[in-house]
Scaffold this motif. Structure first.
Motif, PDB file in Angstrom:
ATOM      1  N   LEU A 129      -7.869   0.426   5.096  1.00 18.68           N
ATOM      2  CA  LEU A 129      -7.356   0.553   3.742  1.00 18.68           C
ATOM      3  C   LEU A 129      -8.434   1.107   2.826  1.00 18.68           C
ATOM      4  O   LEU A 129      -9.624   0.850   3.029  1.00 18.68           O
ATOM      5  N   PHE A 177      -4.782  -0.817  -2.431  1.00 19.50           N
ATOM      6  CA  PHE A 177      -3.555  -1.586  -2.275  1.00 19.50           C
ATOM      7  C   PHE A 177      -3.083  -1.994  -3.662  1.00 19.50           C
ATOM      8  O   PHE A 177      -3.809  -1.837  -4.655  1.00 19.50           O
ATOM      9  N   LEU A 216       2.396  -4.988   3.000  1.00 23.13           N
ATOM     10  CA  LEU A 216       1.296  -5.343   3.888  1.00 23.13           C
ATOM     11  C   LEU A 216       1.449  -6.746   4.452  1.00 23.13           C
ATOM     12  O   LEU A 216       0.946  -7.032   5.531  1.00 23.13           O
ATOM     13  N   CYS A 257       0.868  -1.180   0.000  1.00 22.01           N
ATOM     14  CA  CYS A 257       0.000   0.000   0.000  1.00 22.01           C
ATOM     15  C   CYS A 257       0.901   1.225   0.000  1.00 22.01           C
ATOM     16  O   CYS A 257       1.612   1.471   0.987  1.00 22.01           O
ATOM     17  N   ARG A 289      -5.716  -3.108   9.620  1.00 25.33           N
ATOM     18  CA  ARG A 289      -5.505  -1.698   9.313  1.00 25.33           C
ATOM     19  C   ARG A 289      -6.600  -1.218   8.365  1.00 25.33           C
ATOM     20  O   ARG A 289      -7.237  -2.012   7.674  1.00 25.33           O
TER      21      ARG A 289
END
Length: 280
Positions: free
Chosen positions: A182, A185, A159, A154, A180
């Protein structure tokens, strides 16, 4: 439960709850079919030449002839039977206690990793907390002996801490990442000799939803009632010119194509329920 116990597959010594989909479909299909047939048989004006139809028409002179109330009653009866089944059976088949949410990100028009350094960028419809990304690409003929390695990043930040590699077509790789938030990505081919095609639904971002499976089952129970609503609506129209035997055949056929032949949303919803995915 006994049929599932006897026929369930095992993969790496873990039970697969999704394999129980036929055994969950069976009692729900029987419930929907029974409620539909009982409603059509109970109310004389559903079909031609039924005893008592003329009395009903004299008492209820509206165009519907009481069919609407009977359909609502059938739906409530189905809901009363389906709710306990869908609250208990998925857990007995091994579905997780809490459902997760699957996000299907949007990728490029030509989602192919056919050379080293090629990158595909995926964007979620809205930012979401992600705990895993599932990848299942199609593989073309290899140009050499090595599996293709893919980096998951990302904005250049890795990641995944574990290597991701594909040697054959439709390999499912579940990539766990630290939780997390997002909104996009990237997938980058870093090495290997196998060209990869990431077609529709081959990339899925998985996040927590904190939805108990019982609530997920309640939604599926309500969705299951739509099969009976559609069936009895069709039966009300066909009954204007068909007898009881023809109407029963039409009802059984309409329920069959929805539950067993996969026409409509119920088959996907049941599969999502057993996989532990939010069904709506």
């Amino acid at each position: 439960l006994l049929m599932h116990q006897a026929s369930r597959p095992r993969w790496l010594d873990a039970d697969t709850a999704a394999a129980a989909t036929p055994w969950l479909t069976l009692p729900l299909f029987a419930t929907a079919l029974a409620c539909s047939l009982a409603a059509a048989w109970l109310w004389p004006v559903f079909a031609l030449r039924r005893p008592g139809a003329e009395l009903i028409r004299r008492l209820d002179r509206g165009p519907v002839g009481g069919r609407g109330a009977v359909i609502v009653g059938a739906l409530l009866a189905q809901l009363v039977v389906s709710l306990p089944l869908l609250a208990w059976l998925p857990g007995a088949f091994g579905a997780p206690a809490y459902a997760r949410r699957h996000h299907h990100p949007t990728g490029p028009r030509d989602p192919v990793l056919d050379q080293q350094g090629a990158t595909l960028r995926y964007r979620l419809q809205s930012p979401a907390t992600v705990t895993a990304i599932w990848l299942r690409p199609r593989a073309a003929l290899p140009t050499g002996p090595d599996a293709t390695a893919v980096a998951l990043t990302c904005d250049g930040e890795p990641l995944a801490t574990t290597p991701i590699a594909f040697a054959g077509t439709l390999e499912l790789v579940r990539v766990a990442i630290p939780p997390r938030r997002l909104d996009h990505f990237e997938l980058t081919r870093t090495d290997g000799d196998v060209p990869l095609l990431f077609a529709d639904d081959s990339v899925v971002a998985v996040g927590p939803a904190d939805v108990p499976t019982a609530w997920n089952g309640a939604f599926v129970a309500a969705l299951a009632c739509t099969t009976t609503a559609a069936t009895l609506g069709l039966a009300a129209l066909l009954g204007l010119g068909a007898g009881a035997a023809s109407l029963a055949t039409a009802i059984a056929s309409a329920q069959f194509v929805q539950w067993v032949a996969g026409v409509g949303p119920i088959a996907d919803a049941l599969l999502a329920l057993l996989r532990g995915v939010v069904a709506w």
